[in-house]
Scaffold this motif. Structure first.
Motif, PDB file in Angstrom:
ATOM      1  N   MET A 196       0.839  -1.198   0.000  1.00  0.00           N
ATOM      2  CA  MET A 196       0.000   0.000   0.000  1.00  0.00           C
ATOM      3  C   MET A 196       0.876   1.250   0.000  1.00  0.00           C
ATOM      4  O   MET A 196       1.977   1.258   0.548  1.00  0.00           O
ATOM      5  N   GLU A 206      -2.903   5.640   0.644  1.00  0.00           N
ATOM      6  CA  GLU A 206      -3.933   4.605   0.734  1.00  0.00           C
ATOM      7  C   GLU A 206      -4.128   4.150   2.173  1.00  0.00           C
ATOM      8  O   GLU A 206      -5.267   3.897   2.603  1.00  0.00           O
ATOM      9  N   SER A 244      -6.089   6.907   3.908  1.00  0.00           N
ATOM     10  CA  SER A 244      -7.478   6.889   3.446  1.00  0.00           C
ATOM     11  C   SER A 244      -8.251   5.706   4.027  1.00  0.00           C
ATOM     12  O   SER A 244      -9.415   5.850   4.434  1.00  0.00           O
ATOM     13  N   LEU A 245      -7.607   4.530   4.091  1.00  0.00           N
ATOM     14  CA  LEU A 245      -8.261   3.362   4.683  1.00  0.00           C
ATOM     15  C   LEU A 245      -8.598   3.620   6.147  1.00  0.00           C
ATOM     16  O   LEU A 245      -9.694   3.261   6.612  1.00  0.00           O
ATOM     17  N   SER A 246      -7.670   4.239   6.883  1.00  0.00           N
ATOM     18  CA  SER A 246      -7.925   4.548   8.290  1.00  0.00           C
ATOM     19  C   SER A 246      -9.161   5.423   8.445  1.00  0.00           C
ATOM     20  O   SER A 246      -9.983   5.203   9.348  1.00  0.00           O
ATOM     21  N   LYS A 252     -11.680   5.687   6.238  1.00  0.00           N
ATOM     22  CA  LYS A 252     -12.861   4.943   5.801  1.00  0.00           C
ATOM     23  C   LYS A 252     -13.352   3.986   6.880  1.00  0.00           C
ATOM     24  O   LYS A 252     -14.571   3.764   7.025  1.00  0.00           O
ATOM     25  N   LEU A 253     -12.424   3.400   7.640  1.00  0.00           N
ATOM     26  CA  LEU A 253     -12.819   2.508   8.726  1.00  0.00           C
ATOM     27  C   LEU A 253     -13.638   3.252   9.775  1.00  0.00           C
ATOM     28  O   LEU A 253     -14.456   2.643  10.481  1.00  0.00           O
TER      29      LEU A 253
END
Length: 293
Positions: free
Chosen positions: A92, A96, A99-101, A103-104
């Motif tokens: 990753m 990314e 951004s994932l953090s 989105k979670l």
């Protein structure tokens, strides 16, 4: 101020091995609280219990007045956590991961994430496996702070950061605190706690042995004494004695008049008496196992 963190008689054993033992403390809204102890003292175990990542053997943890249990994340919506070890999915890119953090958490944190990356000079295009320890810590900082949490739980956050980035990090923490955030800072770097925290707890072998305002923990009648011209002296109250060629250094918490009297007739060329640094004061908590909590 209302309590944000309430820990009561927290005990955690891993089989026969001690994690923490009967630990109780409270942190109020808006505090910057330091949690001090050497590696293995129980700092990370305490934080993991606060996050519900491990179940205590006994005792309880409440955040924002709500009980924390393993597998139940309902009390953690307003918490930002930075672990001592920064590990991410390989392959990753930094952007990314950040951004994932977000989105979670089902939040749009893009604007704040950009601001934090700019402040920390973090390149979001790089892959995480290419990052140095310091840059991995920067990614952790952004993930922990991008949602502007009401409570920051930070486990040894500055390890791996160079001095300039440490300064930038504490500037960000001060901004979060000024906005009403509560900070829980685990560290073995006593100078960090002295400069940035209002209160602190000292943990030794899983037990909280002192908890007070930093200035109160720093108060001591002990003085660091250096005598030039002599290398031998024996008085009650002398500790950490270091004898060199024609010089004697020691911590002294005995009667000052007795010290001056003992020096009469000795070939003292020069003498300095200073307050000991915070590091020395806390070493005595560990050595003596005192209990001021």
């Amino acid at each position: 101020m209302k309590p944000i963190i309430e820990i009561e008689h927290l005990t955690k054993f891993y089989g026969k091995n001690r994690g923490v033992n009967d630990l109780s403390l409270s942190v109020s809204e808006g505090e910057v609280f330091g949690f001090i102890g050497p590696n293995g003292a129980g700092k990370s175990t305490t934080i993991r219990a606060m996050l519900g990542l491990i179940s205590p053997t006994s005792g309880s943890v409440r955040l924002f007045g709500q009980g924390v249990r393993r597998g139940d994340a309902s009390a953690l919506a307003e918490v930002g956590y930075m672990p001592a070890e920064a590990a991410f999915y390989r392959g990753m890119r930094v952007g990314e991961v950040i951004s994932l953090s977000a989105k979670l958490r089902r939040m749009d944190c893009a604007a704040e994430a950009r601001r934090l990356c700019d402040r920390l000079q973090l390149d979001v295009r790089r892959r995480v496996e290419e990052l140095s320890l310091g840059n991995r810590k920067k990614v952790s900082i952004v993930c922990a702070l991008q949602h502007r949490p009401a409570l920051c739980l930070l486990d040894e956050p500055t390890s791996g950061l160079d001095p300039l980035m440490q300064e930038a990090f504490f500037d960000l923490l001060e901004e979060r605190h000024a906005a009403g955030g509560t900070i829980f800072l685990s560290s073995h770097v006593l100078g960090e706690v002295q400069r940035h925290c209002q209160r602190a707890g000292v943990i030794r072998e899983g037990r909280l042995i002192a908890c007070d305002r930093v200035e109160n923990l720093s108060r001591t009648r002990a003085r660091r004494v250096t005598l030039h011209g002599v290398n031998r002296l024996s008085l009650p109250g002398m500790r950490d004695v270091q004898s060199e060629k024609r010089a004697l250094r020691f911590l002294y918490d005995g009667d000052m008049a007795a010290l001056i009297s003992a020096l009469q007739g000795l070939p003292v060329d020069d003498m300095t008496i200073t307050e000991p640094p915070l590091e020395e004061i806390f070493l005595h908590f560990y050595e003596e196992g005192g209990d001021r909590a």
